[in-house]
Design a protein around this motif. Structure first.
Motif: not given
Length: 400
Positions: A256-264
């Protein structure tokens, strides 16, 4: 000439939204003034026609120029600070023309100078530039009043003229100081937001490079231990299988936080969800399909992050509770809305699913923040569960 251009450019705010906001306010204010002018000229036309056809010229010029500016705003065409300066110059020119043909000092049209110069300090951060433009406007107004011979010094009109000019300066300085204070607060807020985004990127990378890799190695070790144990000890095999399941769950939660970093970082939502589904299938061994219809428009980071969070929570619920044979993620970009749906063919949801854990409450929070609607469809006796999120497209377009 180059130094003047550099001076003007240095005072331009970095955020184009400020310019667009000022243009919109000035356009609607100009329409109000135009309507008042049309009403006054049509109420008793005998007062000005045919002796003063200039009023009709002013109304037509205002209609054409303001209509062109409004058209650019409505069609989302580029609006730059040059447009704002041009509109302010036009306002001053038309106001000066109206004052000149309507008696000079005695004309009430001079009040239009105030909004004409007030919009400049809203956009330009340089107080010197705003004061320079105000000085030019004041000099033009004083010159017109003196040239028309409408200033009666014996009656004290000169003091009233000075008062009008002083109010012009007070208005510009006041708006300029307030705007600079608000711009400073906005810049600090933007700096904090950028720092928070950078922190999220660093956290996601740190999780990926350390914790996630460690969890992956633990999973490999458990898998190897399970092969060594074979069926020699039922209790040991059960413990290893349960530990392996917990490891897969932990590995997925960390995605979750790993791929959310791509959103950011600014990546498109569709690409991140496609990668997220592939990772889901690799970790859980549950087939995951991702489909997209329509072209993804520029979306704000908040919208992409909210939709990604809903998809991640839905996939997590499916993995932990539904025991599905497959999951499907569909993303549709339509003319007026964005639709995200996640479906699985698992055991369905319990009656009190909304009260269990924080998954669905988190989805509701995300969708409410985006101004959308969340619907959940599930068969009580087991079967397909569909979670659908619909958010308005126009309200969520923006920069990364």
């Amino acid at each position: 000439m180059a130094s003047v251009r550099n001076w003007v450019t240095a005072g331009i705010p970095a955020d184009p939204d400020v310019v667009l906001f000022a243009i919109r306010i000035s356009v609607w204010g100009r329409w109000f003034i135009w309507l008042v002018a049309v009403f006054l000229t049509s109420y008793r036309p005998s007062f000005w026609y045919p002796e003063h056809p200039e009023y009709l010229v002013i109304s037509i010029v205002l209609l054409v120029v303001n209509g062109a500016a409004h058209h650019r705003v409505r069609t989302s065409r580029p609006i730059t600070w040059r447009w704002l300066l041009f509109l302010s110059f036009m306002d001053v020119a038309l106001t000066t023309y109206g004052v000149a043909i309507n008696g000079g000092f005695s004309s009430f049209i001079f009040v239009a100078y105030y909004p004409a110069v007030a919009v400049v300090p809203v956009v330009f951060s340089s107080l010197r530039l705003s004061l320079a433009w105000t000085t030019i406007t004041a000099a033009i107004y004083i010159s017109v009043c003196l040239a028309t011979g409408s200033v009666d010094f014996a009656a004290g009109n000169d003091l009233a003229l000075v008062s009008r000019v002083a109010v012009l300066y007070i208005l510009v300085v006041g708006i300029g100081l307030i705007t600079r204070f608000e711009r400073f607060r906005w810049q600090r807020s933007v700096a904090r937001e950028r720092q928070m985004r950078q922190d999220r990127i660093e956290v996601s990378q740190r999780i990926h490079d350390t914790i996630a890799q460690t969890a992956y190695m633990i999973g490999l070790g458990i898998h190897h231990a399970r092969q060594l144990a074979s069926d020699s000890n039922d209790e040991l095999v059960a413990a290893l299988d349960a530990t392996a399941e917990l490891t897969r769950s932990a590995m997925w939660e960390m995605r979750g936080p790993i791929d959310a970093g791509q959103i950011v970082e600014g990546r498109e939502l569709g690409r991140v969800l496609w990668s997220h589904c592939a990772t889901f299938q690799r970790i859980t061994s549950v087939p995951a399909e991702m489909s997209q219809s329509g072209t993804e428009p520029p979306l704000s980071a908040e919208t992409r992050d909210g939709l990604f969070s809903i998809a991640h929570n839905a996939l997590t619920n499916a993995f932990l509770h539904a025991r599905p044979g497959k999951v499907q993620v569909r993303l549709a970009f339509e003319a007026d809305r964005i639709t995200l749906s996640i479906s699985d063919d698992g055991v369905g949801l319990p009656v009190d699913y909304a009260e269990r854990g924080r998954g669905f409450s988190g989805m509701e929070t995300d969708v409410q923040r985006m101004g959308g609607i969340l619907t959940v469809e599930s068969s009580k006796g087991g079967g397909e569960t569909i979670i659908t999120c619909v958010v308005p497209r126009e309200a969520n377009q923006g920069g990364a």
